[in-house]
Motif scaffolding. Structure first.
Motif, PDB file in Angstrom:
ATOM      1  N   ALA A 150       0.825  -1.208   0.000  1.00 21.28           N
ATOM      2  CA  ALA A 150       0.000   0.000   0.000  1.00 21.28           C
ATOM      3  C   ALA A 150       0.862   1.263   0.000  1.00 21.28           C
ATOM      4  N   THR A 151       1.967   1.249   0.727  1.00 18.82           N
ATOM      5  CA  THR A 151       2.692   2.514   0.868  1.00 18.82           C
ATOM      6  C   THR A 151       3.925   2.617  -0.038  1.00 18.82           C
ATOM      7  N   ALA A 152       4.615   1.509  -0.289  1.00 23.63           N
ATOM      8  CA  ALA A 152       5.801   1.619  -1.159  1.00 23.63           C
ATOM      9  C   ALA A 152       5.360   1.801  -2.611  1.00 23.63           C
ATOM     10  N   LEU A 153       4.371   1.028  -3.045  1.00 21.16           N
ATOM     11  CA  LEU A 153       3.906   1.211  -4.424  1.00 21.16           C
ATOM     12  C   LEU A 153       3.310   2.610  -4.586  1.00 21.16           C
ATOM     13  N   ALA A 154       2.538   3.045  -3.590  1.00 25.54           N
ATOM     14  CA  ALA A 154       1.953   4.393  -3.679  1.00 25.54           C
ATOM     15  C   ALA A 154       3.054   5.439  -3.840  1.00 25.54           C
ATOM     16  N   ALA A 155       4.152   5.272  -3.100  1.00 28.12           N
ATOM     17  CA  ALA A 155       5.247   6.248  -3.200  1.00 28.12           C
ATOM     18  C   ALA A 155       5.848   6.247  -4.610  1.00 28.12           C
ATOM     19  N   LEU A 156       6.001   5.040  -5.183  1.00 30.91           N
ATOM     20  CA  LEU A 156       6.605   4.964  -6.519  1.00 30.91           C
ATOM     21  C   LEU A 156       5.700   5.582  -7.578  1.00 30.91           C
ATOM     22  N   LEU A 157       4.394   5.621  -7.293  1.00 28.06           N
ATOM     23  CA  LEU A 157       3.444   6.137  -8.283  1.00 28.06           C
ATOM     24  C   LEU A 157       3.321   7.663  -8.222  1.00 28.06           C
ATOM     25  N   ASP A 158       4.091   8.282  -7.353  1.00 26.85           N
ATOM     26  CA  ASP A 158       3.930   9.729  -7.138  1.00 26.85           C
ATOM     27  C   ASP A 158       4.128  10.522  -8.443  1.00 26.85           C
TER      28      ASP A 158
ATOM     29  N   HIS B 211      -4.553  -8.201  -5.083  1.00 27.65           N
ATOM     30  CA  HIS B 211      -4.837  -8.102  -3.645  1.00 27.65           C
ATOM     31  C   HIS B 211      -5.264  -6.677  -3.251  1.00 27.65           C
ATOM     32  N   ALA B 212      -6.092  -6.606  -2.209  1.00 34.12           N
ATOM     33  CA  ALA B 212      -6.628  -5.324  -1.727  1.00 34.12           C
ATOM     34  C   ALA B 212      -5.527  -4.288  -1.466  1.00 34.12           C
ATOM     35  N   SER B 213      -4.381  -4.728  -0.960  1.00 31.74           N
ATOM     36  CA  SER B 213      -3.318  -3.777  -0.633  1.00 31.74           C
ATOM     37  C   SER B 213      -2.783  -3.081  -1.889  1.00 31.74           C
ATOM     38  N   LEU B 214      -2.855  -3.763  -3.030  1.00 28.72           N
ATOM     39  CA  LEU B 214      -2.390  -3.149  -4.280  1.00 28.72           C
ATOM     40  C   LEU B 214      -3.397  -2.102  -4.753  1.00 28.72           C
ATOM     41  N   HIS B 215      -4.685  -2.400  -4.558  1.00 27.12           N
ATOM     42  CA  HIS B 215      -5.699  -1.378  -4.876  1.00 27.12           C
ATOM     43  C   HIS B 215      -5.522  -0.168  -3.970  1.00 27.12           C
ATOM     44  N   HIS B 216      -5.239  -0.472  -2.711  1.00 30.49           N
ATOM     45  CA  HIS B 216      -5.073   0.608  -1.737  1.00 30.49           C
ATOM     46  C   HIS B 216      -3.944   1.551  -2.178  1.00 30.49           C
TER      47      HIS B 216
ATOM     48  N   CYS C 243      -3.028   2.280  -5.156  1.00 30.61           N
ATOM     49  CA  CYS C 243      -3.496   3.140  -6.261  1.00 30.61           C
ATOM     50  C   CYS C 243      -4.406   4.232  -5.726  1.00 30.61           C
ATOM     51  N   GLN C 244      -5.256   3.863  -4.763  1.00 31.58           N
ATOM     52  CA  GLN C 244      -6.137   4.874  -4.162  1.00 31.58           C
ATOM     53  C   GLN C 244      -5.316   5.952  -3.466  1.00 31.58           C
ATOM     54  N   LEU C 245      -4.325   5.496  -2.692  1.00 32.79           N
ATOM     55  CA  LEU C 245      -3.477   6.457  -1.960  1.00 32.79           C
ATOM     56  C   LEU C 245      -2.787   7.416  -2.919  1.00 32.79           C
ATOM     57  N   ALA C 246      -2.325   6.873  -4.043  1.00 35.84           N
ATOM     58  CA  ALA C 246      -1.589   7.707  -4.994  1.00 35.84           C
ATOM     59  C   ALA C 246      -2.541   8.464  -5.913  1.00 35.84           C
TER      60      ALA C 246
ATOM     61  N   ASN D 125      13.216   7.773   1.617  1.00 37.16           N
ATOM     62  CA  ASN D 125      12.958   9.215   1.689  1.00 37.16           C
ATOM     63  C   ASN D 125      11.519   9.610   1.437  1.00 37.16           C
ATOM     64  N   ARG D 126      10.750   8.708   0.818  1.00 32.51           N
ATOM     65  CA  ARG D 126       9.405   9.107   0.412  1.00 32.51           C
ATOM     66  C   ARG D 126       8.283   8.148   0.820  1.00 32.51           C
ATOM     67  N   CYS D 127       8.622   6.964   1.278  1.00 31.50           N
ATOM     68  CA  CYS D 127       7.557   6.001   1.585  1.00 31.50           C
ATOM     69  C   CYS D 127       7.079   6.218   3.028  1.00 31.50           C
ATOM     70  N   THR D 128       5.891   6.787   3.166  1.00 30.32           N
ATOM     71  CA  THR D 128       5.402   7.149   4.509  1.00 30.32           C
ATOM     72  C   THR D 128       5.250   5.915   5.410  1.00 30.32           C
TER      73      THR D 128
END
Ligand SMILES: Cc1ncc(COP(=O)(O)O)c(C=O)c1O
Length: 401
Positions: free
Chosen positions: A120-128, A145-150, A152-155, A271-274
């Motif tokens: 949820a958080t590392a992929l979201a960071a890469l999608l910035d 998996h739900a975490s992968l959708h999450h 995309c939502q986060l990003a 540096n960027r993955c919350t």
């Protein structure tokens, strides 16, 4: 009820409105057979055979892992005591990351406290989009998996979904966007947790290369059980093509997760993955236990082969009787029965015969594909697997057809 709890209950006026809304939702779920309950371990004691857990190789009780866990906890304490960027960075983390990077064939790796957090958080960071210069085009398997959708939502990134494990369809979508200069990502699981089918790595790698797409692969269910030495299907493929994550919570029998990636991606995530920056690191004792298990994976070829052979024989028996095992080819075998009620009925039928399986229902799986999910593990004996097949076939003959 404790005195404090009684005082809380007396104040309920404030939260009653909220509680009622949350309770209404649970009542609605109940009437749709979708309400979830914590099962505890009650059904799992004694003679019941558990086909629902993800400890595929029986490593949750590995003596070397337990010894490493205890020794490191004695030396370092129970927890990491801080974010990895502050006080929580321990030598066990670096040692585990080096072992993972070497096995996956990547320059680096980074460990996380859980797989959900990593996805949820590392992929979201890469999608910035600021970092990338544009909103990326993201091609995703529709059963991810739900975490992968999450992530995309986060990003805030729209997903272009391709039909489940249909690389032909992925190829069509990529071709349709071939002239689009935006950065492209392809996101998929390498063994799908609810369907038990696996990704065709050479074909996927060719598509990613042809379209210069960054691969994000989820090896949750492949880590430990698939690939030449049990290190997942993306090992050897992912270096130079993107990143592979995997959890320690399934075949490794522990807790936590990794992202295997380039040095640049690792540094960026620091540096960027919350979810990495603002969270306590995985306990060093857990990292040591995982490392002990990780070192054993190459020696477990026979166990892996036995798992796959069992699943294969089981699938063939069920398919011969007309049951639907979907596209499964691995140690995870769904028996797709359609409605939620039928999945719950089959689960209860098996429970009454001392066998524990999970009933998986929408929204975890698409509508009308409710199923029981069987996860084969090293702990199961041939007779237990035969008994499971017998019981499912009995149900099918009397109730299921
Ligand atoms: C495919 C997949 N990805 C990620 C996760 C999350 O892993 P973890 O249990 O370590 O949070 C799971 C576990 O449910 C999973 O099945």
């Amino acid at each position: 009820m404790s005195e404090l709890a009684q005082a809380g209950a007396a104040r309920r006026g404030v939260t009653e409105v909220f509680d009622r809304r949350y309770a209404d939702l649970c009542v609605a779920l109940e009437s749709d057979s979708r309400r979830r309950h914590l099962p505890g371990q009650a059904g799992l004691d004694g003679a019941a055979v558990d086909f629902s857990h993800n400890d595929y190789l029986g490593l949750a009780r590995d003596p070397d892992a337990i010894a490493a866990l205890c020794e490191t906890a004695r030396a370092r304490g129970v927890g990491a005591t801080g974010s990895r960027l502050l006080s929580g960075d321990w030598p066990e983390h670096a040692a585990l990351e080096a072992a993972i990077a070497a096995a996956k064939g990547t320059e680096a790796a980074l460990v996380f406290p859980s797989g959900y957090q990593a996805n949820a958080t590392a992929l979201a960071a890469l999608l910035d989009r600021k970092t990338l210069g544009a909103e990326p085009l993201l091609f995703a398997d529709r059963l991810n998996h739900a975490s992968l959708h999450h992530a995309c939502q986060l990003a805030g990134v729209h997903q272009l979904r391709y039909r489940h494990n249909d690389l032909g369809h992925l190829g069509e979508l990529l071709a349709k966007h071939a002239d689009d200069a935006r950065p492209k990502f392809i996101v998929a699981e390498t063994i799908f947790g609810m369907d038990g089918d696996s990704l065709d790595m050479p074909a996927l790698a060719a598509l990613a290369d042809a379209h210069s797409a960054f691969l994000w692969l989820d090896e949750a269910h492949a880590t430990g059980v698939a690939g030449a030495t049990g290190q997942g299907l993306a090992s050897g493929w992912i270096g130079g093509r993107g990143a592979a994550m995997g959890t320690f919570s399934k075949a490794i029998g522990a807790q936590g997760a990794y992202v295997a990636c380039s040095r640049a991606v690792r540094d960026y995530l620091l540096n960027r993955c919350t979810g990495f920056i603002y969270s306590t690191g995985i306990a060093p004792a857990m990292a040591a236990a995982v490392h002990a298990v990780w070192n054993k994976l190459p020696m477990l070829d026979q166990t892996r082969a036995r798992l796959m052979a069992r699943a294969d024989a089981f699938r063939k028996r069920l398919q011969a009787a007309g049951l639907d095992t979907g596209s499964s080819t691995t140690h995870i075998v769904p028996v797709i029965v359609g409605s939620d009620a039928r999945a719950l009925e089959l689960k209860a039928w098996l429970a009454a015969r001392g066998m524990i399986v999970s009933a998986v229902r929408p929204p975890t799986v698409p509508p009308n594909t409710a199923r029981i999910r069987i996860a084969f593990a090293a702990s199961h004996g041939d007779a237990q697997v035969d008994a499971l097949a017998d019981a499912i076939l009995d149900w099918h003959a009397t109730r299921g057809a």
